[in-house]
Design an enzyme around this catalytic site. Sequence first.
Site, short mmCIF file in Angstrom:
data_model
loop_
_atom_site.label_atom_id
_atom_site.label_comp_id
_atom_site.label_asym_id
_atom_site.label_seq_id
_atom_site.Cartn_x
_atom_site.Cartn_y
_atom_site.Cartn_z
N LYS A 72 49.31 59.23 14.11
CA LYS A 72 50.38 57.57 13.78
C LYS A 72 50.26 57.21 12.44
O LYS A 72 49.14 57.91 11.70
CB LYS A 72 49.70 56.81 15.21
CG LYS A 72 51.15 55.70 15.25
CD LYS A 72 51.92 55.80 16.29
CE LYS A 72 53.48 55.07 16.63
NZ LYS A 72 53.70 55.49 17.72
N1 GLU Z 1 57.16 56.06 17.73
C1 GLU Z 1 57.26 57.50 19.02
C2 GLU Z 1 56.46 57.23 20.01
O1 GLU Z 1 55.50 56.14 19.57
C3 GLU Z 1 58.25 58.27 18.86
C4 GLU Z 1 56.86 59.36 18.25
C5 GLU Z 1 57.87 60.75 17.67
O2 GLU Z 1 58.99 60.48 17.87
O3 GLU Z 1 57.05 61.58 17.09
O4 GLU Z 1 56.63 57.70 20.95
#
Ligand code: GLU
Length: 419
Positions: free
Chosen positions: A109
Site C-alpha cells: 500500500k
Molecule cells: N485499493 C484497492 C484495494 O484496497 C485496490 C488495490 C489494487 O487494485 O491493487 O483493494
Amino acid sequence: MTATKRRYSASDVARAQFNKAVRYLNLDSDMVEYLVTPKRELIVHFPVVMDDGRIRMFTGYRVHHSTVKGPTKGGIRYHPDVTLDEVRALAMWMTWKCALVNIPYGGAKGGVQVDPKQLTRNELRHLTRRYATEISILISPEGDVPAPDVGTNPEVMAWIMDTYSMHRGYSTPAVVTGKPISIGGSQGRIEATGTGVMFTALEAMRHLRLDPNNTRVAVQGFGNVGSVAALRLWEQGCKIVAISDVNGGIYAARGLNVRDVLRHQKEAGTVTSYNEADAIDNTELLTCDCDVLVPAALEGVIDELVAPGVKARLIAEGANGPCTIEGEDILLDKGATFIPDILCNAGGVTVSYFEWVQDLQGFFWTENEIVDRLRRIMLENFHAVWETALEKRIDMRTAAYTLAIGRVVEAINVRGIYP
Ligand code: GLU
C-alpha cells in the site's frame, strides 16, 4: 474522521484480526512473527512547487507487507490522515486479500498525507509525478504494481504510468492498474470493487434468506466503491434507504432513486442537499433502520460506541477495515453476519489483476469477459469462506483469514527461507 479523533491504530486492528485467526491454525510463534512483519517500508519527504510559486513539503509512504506469493499489489491513498501505521495495516490487508481470492500477488500500500481537494489539478499532477519518482525504486510491473485507493483515480494512475515510462524510455502500462482504458486500462475496473460488493452481498442475502426486493440497504461513502455498490444493489431490486458522503447523509424509508442521487451528487458535489430525503449524519447512517449496512468509506467507523446501535443483520465491508475488533465483537454477539473486507471489496484488486495480465500480454478482454470472471471469482471465494465458517464454527472474517494465511504459509514452506 480526523487523525486526532481516531482512538485506535489500524495496525492494531489488523494484527488483532490476524491473531484471532492464528488460533485456528497450527503455526509456531516464529512463523507468526514472520507473517505479521512488513518486508519493507519506505518513507519519502518531497517538495512540490505550488501554483503560487512556493515550495511545499509532503510526506508519502510505500509499504510492502509480503512478496511471498508474487509481486506486491495495492493502492495509493491521498488523504490528510494517512500515516505509516495506516499504510502498514492496509498493506497487510492486501496480502490476505490477494491470497484469499487466489491471485498471484503479495500485499502493498502507498499513501501521501494530503487533501487532494485542496490542490489544483496542476499541483496534484506535480505531486503525483514527484511521489511516483520517489517510490520508483520500489514499483515495477514485476515487483510492485500500485492502483487507485481513497483520494486517487484513473487520472492519477495515468500520471504514474507516464512518469515511470518516461524514466524507462518506453511505455510500461503494467506498472500500475486502474488506468484509463486508452492507455491500457481494463474494461470494468472502475466499477469492479462496487460490483464485487454487490455479488457477495446478494449471495449472503440468499444464504440469510433475505429477499433483495424486501431488503433495506444503507451505504456509507459515495465514492468509487459506495456509489457503484449502491447503484448495483438498487438495480438488483434492493431498497437503498440511506447514503452518505464526507459531508453527511440522507435517509428515505421508502427508498432512494440511486441514479437520481448520483446525478444530484455530480451537480452539487455532495448528496446532502438532495431534497427527497431526510438529512442524517454519518453515525445516524450506521445505526439507521436497515437490513444490510455497506460501510464504504474509511477504517474504524464501526467501533464499540457505534456498534451497539447498528441494526443491520448483514455488514458488507466495501471499505478496508471499517470495523474495529470491539465493534465487530459486539455485532457478532448480536448475531450479525460480516462479509469481511478482504472478501467483500476484493473485486477491485481482482480486476486489477485482469488489467495487469492484459497489459503484459497486450491482449484485451471484453467487459462481459471481465464481469463473468469477476463474478465467478467472487462467488467461488464467498462459498469457500462461508463453508469454512460453518465447518469450523467461526465468524466469516476469521474463516477468510485462515484460508488466506494458510496459503501464504504454504508458499513460504514451498519456497523455503533464504539463504
Ligand atoms: N485499493 C484497492 C484495494 O484496497 C485496490 C488495490 C489494487 O487494485 O491493487 O483493494
